[in-house]
Design an enzyme around this catalytic site. Sequence first.
Site, PDB file in Angstrom:
ATOM      1  N   ASP A  61      40.807  42.353  47.813  1.00 29.36           N
ATOM      2  CA  ASP A  61      40.918  41.344  46.855  1.00 29.36           C
ATOM      3  C   ASP A  61      40.019  40.171  47.334  1.00 29.36           C
ATOM      4  O   ASP A  61      39.582  40.301  48.584  1.00 29.36           O
ATOM      5  CB  ASP A  61      42.308  40.864  46.662  1.00 29.36           C
ATOM      6  CG  ASP A  61      42.399  39.790  45.532  1.00 29.36           C
ATOM      7  OD1 ASP A  61      41.715  40.004  44.430  1.00 29.36           O
ATOM      8  OD2 ASP A  61      42.802  38.749  45.646  1.00 29.36           O
ATOM      9  N   SER A  62      39.689  39.354  46.463  1.00 29.40           N
ATOM     10  CA  SER A  62      38.780  38.185  46.818  1.00 29.40           C
ATOM     11  C   SER A  62      39.565  37.160  47.563  1.00 29.40           C
ATOM     12  O   SER A  62      39.262  36.350  48.163  1.00 29.40           O
ATOM     13  CB  SER A  62      38.484  37.389  45.593  1.00 29.40           C
ATOM     14  OG  SER A  62      39.514  37.194  44.500  1.00 29.40           O
ATOM     15  N   TYR A 112      36.094  34.847  43.282  1.00 33.43           N
ATOM     16  CA  TYR A 112      35.183  35.566  42.937  1.00 33.43           C
ATOM     17  C   TYR A 112      34.835  35.483  41.346  1.00 33.43           C
ATOM     18  O   TYR A 112      33.760  35.900  40.887  1.00 33.43           O
ATOM     19  CB  TYR A 112      35.310  37.101  43.160  1.00 33.43           C
ATOM     20  CG  TYR A 112      35.256  37.510  44.771  1.00 33.43           C
ATOM     21  CD1 TYR A 112      34.962  36.771  45.752  1.00 33.43           C
ATOM     22  CD2 TYR A 112      35.146  38.971  44.991  1.00 33.43           C
ATOM     23  CE1 TYR A 112      34.736  37.292  46.825  1.00 33.43           C
ATOM     24  CE2 TYR A 112      34.984  39.555  46.185  1.00 33.43           C
ATOM     25  CZ  TYR A 112      34.739  38.677  47.186  1.00 33.43           C
ATOM     26  OH  TYR A 112      34.629  39.325  48.595  1.00 33.43           O
ATOM     27  N   GLY A 113      35.921  34.969  40.753  1.00 31.44           N
ATOM     28  CA  GLY A 113      35.867  34.904  39.413  1.00 31.44           C
ATOM     29  C   GLY A 113      34.847  34.113  38.723  1.00 31.44           C
ATOM     30  O   GLY A 113      34.414  34.186  37.418  1.00 31.44           O
ATOM     31  N   CYS A 151      41.243  43.382  42.772  1.00 31.30           N
ATOM     32  CA  CYS A 151      40.617  42.215  42.095  1.00 31.30           C
ATOM     33  C   CYS A 151      40.164  42.650  41.019  1.00 31.30           C
ATOM     34  O   CYS A 151      39.085  43.782  40.991  1.00 31.30           O
ATOM     35  CB  CYS A 151      39.812  41.808  43.173  1.00 31.30           C
ATOM     36  SG  CYS A 151      38.676  40.103  42.538  1.00 31.30           S
ATOM     37  N   ASN A 152      40.401  41.907  39.766  1.00 29.86           N
ATOM     38  CA  ASN A 152      39.755  42.304  38.463  1.00 29.86           C
ATOM     39  C   ASN A 152      38.293  42.226  38.501  1.00 29.86           C
ATOM     40  O   ASN A 152      37.587  42.955  37.785  1.00 29.86           O
ATOM     41  CB  ASN A 152      40.644  41.685  37.391  1.00 29.86           C
ATOM     42  CG  ASN A 152      41.861  42.256  37.296  1.00 29.86           C
ATOM     43  OD1 ASN A 152      42.089  43.184  36.372  1.00 29.86           O
ATOM     44  ND2 ASN A 152      43.110  41.756  37.982  1.00 29.86           N
ATOM     45  N   GLU A 166      48.298  29.503  42.614  1.00 30.18           N
ATOM     46  CA  GLU A 166      48.010  29.219  44.345  1.00 30.18           C
ATOM     47  C   GLU A 166      49.025  28.102  44.634  1.00 30.18           C
ATOM     48  O   GLU A 166      49.354  27.724  45.798  1.00 30.18           O
ATOM     49  CB  GLU A 166      46.704  29.247  44.636  1.00 30.18           C
ATOM     50  CG  GLU A 166      46.108  30.578  44.469  1.00 30.18           C
ATOM     51  CD  GLU A 166      44.722  30.814  45.270  1.00 30.18           C
ATOM     52  OE1 GLU A 166      44.450  29.940  46.113  1.00 30.18           O
ATOM     53  OE2 GLU A 166      44.436  32.060  45.350  1.00 30.18           O
ATOM     54  N   CYS A 175      44.232  39.748  35.641  1.00 27.58           N
ATOM     55  CA  CYS A 175      43.763  38.985  37.084  1.00 27.58           C
ATOM     56  C   CYS A 175      44.965  39.313  38.032  1.00 27.58           C
ATOM     57  O   CYS A 175      46.009  39.297  37.604  1.00 27.58           O
ATOM     58  CB  CYS A 175      43.580  37.744  36.548  1.00 27.58           C
ATOM     59  SG  CYS A 175      43.181  36.410  38.175  1.00 27.58           S
ATOM     60  N   THR A 176      44.429  39.258  39.210  1.00 28.79           N
ATOM     61  CA  THR A 176      45.552  39.354  40.086  1.00 28.79           C
ATOM     62  C   THR A 176      46.646  38.438  39.992  1.00 28.79           C
ATOM     63  O   THR A 176      47.820  38.597  40.495  1.00 28.79           O
ATOM     64  CB  THR A 176      44.991  39.364  41.586  1.00 28.79           C
ATOM     65  OG1 THR A 176      44.047  38.194  41.634  1.00 28.79           O
ATOM     66  CG2 THR A 176      44.046  40.470  41.959  1.00 28.79           C
ATOM     67  N   HIS A 177      46.237  37.180  39.627  1.00 25.92           N
ATOM     68  CA  HIS A 177      47.288  35.976  39.904  1.00 25.92           C
ATOM     69  C   HIS A 177      48.421  36.110  38.527  1.00 25.92           C
ATOM     70  O   HIS A 177      49.278  35.367  38.855  1.00 25.92           O
ATOM     71  CB  HIS A 177      46.770  34.783  39.993  1.00 25.92           C
ATOM     72  CG  HIS A 177      46.041  34.369  41.100  1.00 25.92           C
ATOM     73  ND1 HIS A 177      45.199  35.406  41.667  1.00 25.92           N
ATOM     74  CD2 HIS A 177      46.009  33.272  42.086  1.00 25.92           C
ATOM     75  CE1 HIS A 177      44.458  35.028  43.037  1.00 25.92           C
ATOM     76  NE2 HIS A 177      45.316  33.620  43.328  1.00 25.92           N
TER      77      HIS A 177
HETATM   78  N1  DGL Z   1      41.414  38.089  42.215  1.00 25.35           N
HETATM   79  C1  DGL Z   1      40.633  37.712  41.201  1.00 25.35           C
HETATM   80  C2  DGL Z   1      40.915  38.732  40.195  1.00 25.35           C
HETATM   81  O1  DGL Z   1      41.782  39.245  39.507  1.00 25.35           O
HETATM   82  C3  DGL Z   1      41.099  36.058  40.848  1.00 25.35           C
HETATM   83  C4  DGL Z   1      40.603  35.228  41.910  1.00 25.35           C
HETATM   84  C5  DGL Z   1      39.320  34.860  42.224  1.00 25.35           C
HETATM   85  O2  DGL Z   1      38.602  34.430  40.999  1.00 25.35           O
HETATM   86  O3  DGL Z   1      38.631  35.261  43.025  1.00 25.35           O
HETATM   87  O4  DGL Z   1      39.943  38.656  39.065  1.00 25.35           O
END
Ligand code: DGL
Length: 271
Positions: free
Chosen positions: A13-14, A45-46, A76-77, A155, A187-189
């Site tokens: 993941d990011s 990354y988003g 990571c999406n 976070e 999204c992961t979060h």
């Molecule tokens: N892990 C990213 C996602 O699922 C979210 C956090 C990011 O923007 O890096 O898209």
Amino acid sequence: MGSKESSPIGIFDSGIGGLTVAKAVMEALPAEDIIYFGDTARVPYGIKSKETIQKYSAEITRFLVSMNVKMVIIACNSVSAVAKEVVTEAAGELPVLNVIDAGTKAAIQTGKNQIGVIGTLATVNSGAYKRELLKRDDSLIIKSKACPMLVPLAEEGWTDNEVALKTLSIYLNGFKNNGVEALILGCTHYPLFKSSIKKVFDDRDIEIIDSADAVARAARSRLKKTSMLNTQDKSGNLSCFVSDHPQRFRELAERFLGREVPDIYIKHLQE
Ligand code: DGL
């Protein structure tokens, strides 16, 4: 050295958010060892370009391959949206699973016709969920919304206070009255906001699709089908590698994983 049943599963993941996927994989496959990579030096990354996300994703995949994993899971999406081909190429023979394919399948299985998708700007702007959904059923009605404030809120641990509820109700307001029957957490979060999202929809019957659970189920069936399940009779081990600031990762990990992460190592990737 080729991968075998006892090799670990690689998840990346990011940053920290992919631990929601690691958690789901640990629940679905408790005997599997996991190597997790979180690119904490370069998160988020988003909001980054496709080219940058592709470059980072290839570097991480090469690292996981060097750790002799038997499968790569893109947690990571944003990576799944714009870099899955790059990851597949870098992974060579290894199977590569991603949250968007898995979440899309799960959404189709609900049988609902009007589907909402929420995610980062990179994910929503890529149109990847919409494209994958329409590939499977072109009669679906899909509405998407980028919710960039949710990552920092998660976070910070603000997932159910008044700021979170207000932010969610602003983002989700459009979905409340437009007939959306299922909502993909792209999204992961976002799994951390599940109960707040239900509150925002009052008690309206809306199916919430968690891409983390979906990819964990997909991983289990893939390993079973290819006779690659780890059959050890003890719990698998989770080792985490991060590209920066392991202490912050440790502090946040419990929130995302529901338990402490003992093994955290630093790994710089820039070539
Ligand atoms: N892990 C990213 C996602 O699922 C979210 C956090 C990011 O923007 O890096 O898209």
